[in-house]
Write an enzyme that holds these catalytic residues in place. Structure first.
Site, PDB file in Angstrom:
ATOM      1  N   GLY A  13       0.954  -1.367   0.047  1.00  0.00           N
ATOM      2  CA  GLY A  13      -0.077   0.013   0.009  1.00  0.00           C
ATOM      3  C   GLY A  13       0.749   0.952  -0.050  1.00  0.00           C
ATOM      4  CB  ILE A  69       0.080  -3.760   4.080  1.00  0.00           C
ATOM      5  CG1 ILE A  69       1.044  -2.810   4.710  1.00  0.00           C
ATOM      6  CG2 ILE A  69      -1.404  -3.217   4.582  1.00  0.00           C
ATOM      7  CD1 ILE A  69       1.090  -1.502   4.245  1.00  0.00           C
ATOM      8  CB  THR A 104       4.370  -4.109   7.983  1.00  0.00           C
ATOM      9  OG1 THR A 104       3.256  -4.833   8.556  1.00  0.00           O
ATOM     10  CG2 THR A 104       4.092  -2.920   7.246  1.00  0.00           C
ATOM     11  N   GLY A 157       1.672   1.801  13.228  1.00  0.00           N
ATOM     12  CA  GLY A 157       0.717   0.509  13.370  1.00  0.00           C
ATOM     13  C   GLY A 157       1.238  -0.197  14.528  1.00  0.00           C
ATOM     14  CB  THR A 198       9.532  -8.441   9.703  1.00  0.00           C
ATOM     15  OG1 THR A 198       9.723  -8.258  11.351  1.00  0.00           O
ATOM     16  CG2 THR A 198       9.195  -9.979   9.618  1.00  0.00           C
ATOM     17  N   GLY A 201       8.479   1.781   9.281  1.00  0.00           N
ATOM     18  CA  GLY A 201       8.147   1.705   7.878  1.00  0.00           C
ATOM     19  C   GLY A 201       8.449   2.790   6.969  1.00  0.00           C
ATOM     20  CD  GLU A 202       5.327   6.389   6.989  1.00  0.00           C
ATOM     21  OE1 GLU A 202       5.126   6.015   8.098  1.00  0.00           O
ATOM     22  OE2 GLU A 202       4.587   7.169   6.329  1.00  0.00           O
TER      23      GLU A 202
END
Lengths: 700, 200
Positions: free
Chosen positions: A240, A469, A471, A512, A594, A665-666
């Site tokens: 996403g 998604i 992650t 999240g 991960t 994540g970013e």
């Protein structure tokens, strides 16, 4: 009243645990939004196909469905007169088929329902739409801009501190440049899609979304339903990167189509081409950055004035200049955002909105300042470390930028790098290295509730309506729950991806795992408080996460340092990036495998943005002409070489979350393009201030 | 217009009437229910729909179903022994390439993964048979092209991964090719903790 969660001791956290869903993914058994069958309740579905406007602004005069309806297999054609009515049409992106207005080229003006995908697609081609066309504006260049009330994530539009004019008037060194980042599309591999079923009482959506509860909450009032009448399921989502963080018009099209055929499921897949108009994007940004400094590089003033575009039908303003408010020390600074409302598709979130384009501008400007002051780029950043957050005045919690830079320099072999550009050549290749800093705020979202049930025998079921998604949430939440419970991860059954589970916020904002994990820990502690260490089977507790009060008293951000080596061919300008290294401080890493993949993924997307990504809009028509993966280039295997990732040890942040982790994540995409552009300058002496860094810049 | 065709998919024979406009991908996904091959672009630009068609990797979105009457197709689901029974959810032994993707975390969201895996299986076979690629120096090499990192990256470049799992995929293909994996996840990963993962 539930208590705030207390810190959790790490046992599983920080160690390897296989991805819970790995086997389903490598065998192709994982089911995505278009893949639910009779055993899921999706029997004999109809296919819906979107008909898009071919004008950018105006009115639909007539939708003629005759030819489409004559085609074998076509069941119906919904248009703005025949589609079910919405109770609330304020959101003009989502309120499709409600009136005759067209606000962007590619807007949904009809939906064809047919027995097969082939008939639906052909039917959509046969729908004839007549328009009354009005003049449109589709170019940021020369467009009138305004100051929005606030920018994305609720940040202030303008923020200033100190006497900026005086800082620049007296400065020995000034960098004053414009930097731009292009229009980009998230382009997850799974196109946006939804399967919808209205049984007369309840709407079920098997959706490709980062937030099942947000879809239900957004759609319920629009559809005139109670939230409890909408079930959203997203067991697997094919990426996403923000574009599936908020529902978009195609999901509403699927819902309206389902309402029109009670009892019959409807499958709607957005085509790759349609995604370039309907599912969000990163707006082009232009930043005017000014840095005023002492001769030794100490900053006296920082300015970033960012301009971007939004859609006239719905406002979204990229928070490009917010990182400039907190990144470096300076007695004076001014940051502003201005936006132009164009007759184009609606921009939205794309991985690190704000930080990605904003830090490109800032970090290239810092590189320019380093050269102007004859200070090493790493030393320049060290000299401008702020003691406290310049924006809030709050003390830093765990700001370890300098350690990231120093550790990265050591691993990358930064020492001895020539400061002048264009000095290293290897055959026909210019070779250069560059560095940039990265940052991302620690966001924590209220509104997360978990349920933890004892299954007996030391086993527990943990439920929360979160979404994985890609992650690794489905794996790391098990580790967090297991450590909170003091049990082995194998004793935890995790249930996510469904509104049948308690409320949860979006898989986005790198928030999240932090937000959901806090709710899980708090619920476990509630269960222990209510029912002791050995609860009977069937006993359960539910709790809603409370914000950490200290979050308001400290500045919580993650930091990182990105190093790049590039080679640029002296005759063709071809740019290769043989080495990319990211070193991060982002709190406790729950699962090294991960987490590493998340960082790699951010760096790869950063490299992709540095070198390739650019959506080209034709202002004459208002749509993106590079609307597929052959013309919108993203990094492929052959583009990605030596990528390395590392995170600082002993980086547990229990001020952010009870398990000590912040989001990851970013931050990997932040600063990466700047590191590449800075390395390209070091290789060639040519300063590229506009992404992407393409070969033509280097051909002399 | 409909035409009757027979396809063997993951070991099972299917006879079906297809609209002559139906792509092989849609026949698999929408008619047969074989959803391991994914639709990422429908234009041959992303590789998500890759299967092994008559033993060679092939993009099913750029093929018409009627052109493949009688053909044998193996999807990522069929690489395990479980293909005939989707209810088994892949409980049978994994193909070495699938296991390598797990070992090296060569995926995140999983959507491109079945295509990447079929492509990797095809790459290994093509190298054995001496098929050169754009980066092969000796076009006459004959048998067994050495799968260097450059060869693997080149040969896998038709399969896009937006999650950016390329490092893990490279390591996975190296492992499956019998070479030592480089960076990425150490096969002895179960002993990992933050001391060995972190800096200093």
């Amino acid at each position: 009243m539930t208590q705030q969660a207390t810190p959790v001791e790490a046992r599983s956290m920080g160690t390897h645990l296989d991805r819970a869903d790995g086997r389903e993914k490598v065998t192709g058994h994982a089911r995505y939004a278009m893949e639910h069958g009779a055993d899921d309740g999706v029997e004999a579905p109809l296919t819906a196909w979107l008909v898009q406007s071919t004008i950018a602004r105006g009115r639909v005069v007539r939708v003629d469905p005759a030819a489409a309806l004559a085609h074998p297999g076509v069941v119906s054609v919904l248009d703005h007169e025949s589609a079910p009515r919405l109770a609330d049409t304020e959101d003009r992106e989502l309120a499709i088929l409600q009136d005759d207005r067209v606000g962007l080229r590619g807007q949904i003006v009809a939906v064809v329902l047919a027995e097969t995908p082939e008939a639906a697609r052909e039917g959509a081609r046969l729908v004839h739409v007549a328009y009354d066309e009005e003049p449109h504006r589709a170019s940021l260049e020369g467009a009138e801009t305004y100051a929005p009330e606030s920018v994305n994530a609720g940040h202030e539009t303008d923020w200033a501190d100190g006497d900026v004019a005086a800082a620049f008037a007296g400065a020995a060194v000034v960098v004053d440049q414009r930097y731009s980042t292009p229009h980009e599309h998230n382009s997850p591999m799974e196109p946006h899609a939804a399967t919808a079923l209205w049984d007369g009482e309840r709407l079920t959506l098997w959706d490709s979304t980062q937030a099942v509860h947000a879809v239900a909450k957004t759609f319920a009032p629009m559809l005139g339903l109670e939230a409890a009448q909408i079930t959203v399921r997203a067991p697997y989502v094919g990426g996403g990167f923000g574009s599936k963080g908020l529902p978009h018009a195609p999901e509403m099209a699927a819902a309206l189509a389902a309402l029109s055929v009670p009892g019959r499921p409807v499958k709607l897949a957005v085509t790759r081409q349609q995604m370039f108009a309907l599912t969000g994007y990163r707006t082009e940004t232009v930043s005017h950055v000014r840095l005023a400094a002492e001769p030794d590089g100490r900053l006296l003033g920082i300015e970033q004035h960012a301009v971007s575009q939004t859609s006239a039908i719905k406002e979204f303003t990229e928070q490009t200049a917010t990182a400039a408010r907190m990144m470096y020390a300076a007695p004076a600074r001014a940051t502003t955002h201005r936006v132009a409302a164009l007759d184009v598709a609606v921009p939205s979130w794309m991985r690190a909105p704000g930080e990605m384009p904003g830090m490109f501008a800032q970090e290239v400007a810092m590189d320019e300042l380093a050269f102007a002051c004859e200070v090493d780029p790493i030393e320049l950043r060290v000299r401008n470390e702020p003691d406290a957050d310049p924006e809030t005045g709050n003390p830093w919690n765990n700001r370890r930028l300098v350690e990231c830079l120093e550790r990265g320099a050591e691993r990358f072999g930064w020492a001895g790098r020539p400061s002048a550009p264009g000095t290293v050549q290897d055959g026909d290749w210019w070779v250069g290295t560059g560095v940039a800093a990265a940052t991302y705020p620690t966001l924590w979202m209220p509104g997360n509730t978990a349920r933890v049930e004892s299954l007996g025998g030391g086993r527990y079921a943990v439920s929360i309506g979160a979404v994985d998604i890609g992650t690794g949430a489905r794996t790391v939440l098990v580790q967090i729950a297991a450590d909170a419970l003091g049990v082995d991860p194998a004793a935890v059954d995790l249930h996510i991806g469904d509104t049948d589970q308690p409320a949860a916020t979006v898989a986005g904002g790198s928030a999240g795992t932090g937000s959901w994990g806090t709710a899980i820990v708090q619920t476990v502690q509630q269960l222990r408080a209510d029912h002791g260490e050995h609860p009977d089977a069937g006993v359960a507790s539910t709790a809603t996460a409370e914000a950490y009060p200290d979050m308001d008293r400290y500045a919580l951000h993650s930091f990182g340092a990105v190093f790049a080596e590039v080679r640029i061919h002296r005759w063709t300008g071809e740019l290769r990036a043989p080495r990319l290294l990211g070193v991060y401080s982002s709190g406790r890493v729950v699962n090294p495998m991960t987490a590493r993949s998340q960082f790699y993924g951010g760096l790869v997307m950063g490299l992709s943005g540095a070198l390739f990504e650019e959506s080209v809009r034709d202002p004459r028509f208002g749509h993106v002409v590079t609307q597929d993966l052959a013309t919108y280039h993203v990094a492929s295997h052959a583009d990605v070489h030596g990528i390395e990732v590392e995170w600082l040890a002993d980086d547990t942040d229990t001020l952010a979350t009870p398990f000590g982790g912040r989001g990851i994540g970013e931050i990997g995409i932040v600063g990466t393009a700047a590191a590449v552009a800075n390395a390209a300058w070091h290789a060639t002496g040519i300063r590229v201030r506009d992404l992407p860094v393409t070969a033509d810049r280097f051909v002399r | 217009m409909d035409t009757s065709i027979t396809l063997t998919v993951d070991g099972s024979e299917h006879t079906l009437d297809v609209d002559t406009r139906t792509t092989l991908l849609d026949a698999l996904r929408e008619r047969i229910g074989a959803t391991a091959p994914k639709k990422g672009c429908d234009h041959g630009q992303c590789g998500s729909c890759t299967v092994l068609l008559e033993g060679r990797r092939h993009l099913t979105c750029l093929a018409l179903a009627v052109a493949h009457d009688g053909d044998e197709i193996v999807t990522a689901a069929g690489l395990t022994g479980s293909a005939a029974d989707p209810a088994s959810r892949g409980e049978d032994a994994l193909h070495p390439v699938q296991q390598a993707f797990l070992d090296h975390d060569g995926y995140q969201c999983g959507y491109c993964t079945p295509g990447q895996i079929c492509s990797a299986v095809g790459v290994l076979d093509e190298a054995k048979q001496g098929h050169p690629s754009h980066v092969t120096d000796d076009l006459e090499v004959g048998g067994d092209v050495e799968l260097t990192d450059e060869e693997i990256r080149e040969r896998m470049s038709g399969n896009l991964c937006r999650c950016g799992a390329y490092v893990g995929i490279l390591d996975a293909v190296r492992q499956a090719a019998g070479q030592t994996p480089g960076r990425g996840v150490d096969p002895a990963r179960h002993t990992h903790d933050h001391e060995t993962e972190g800096a200093r």
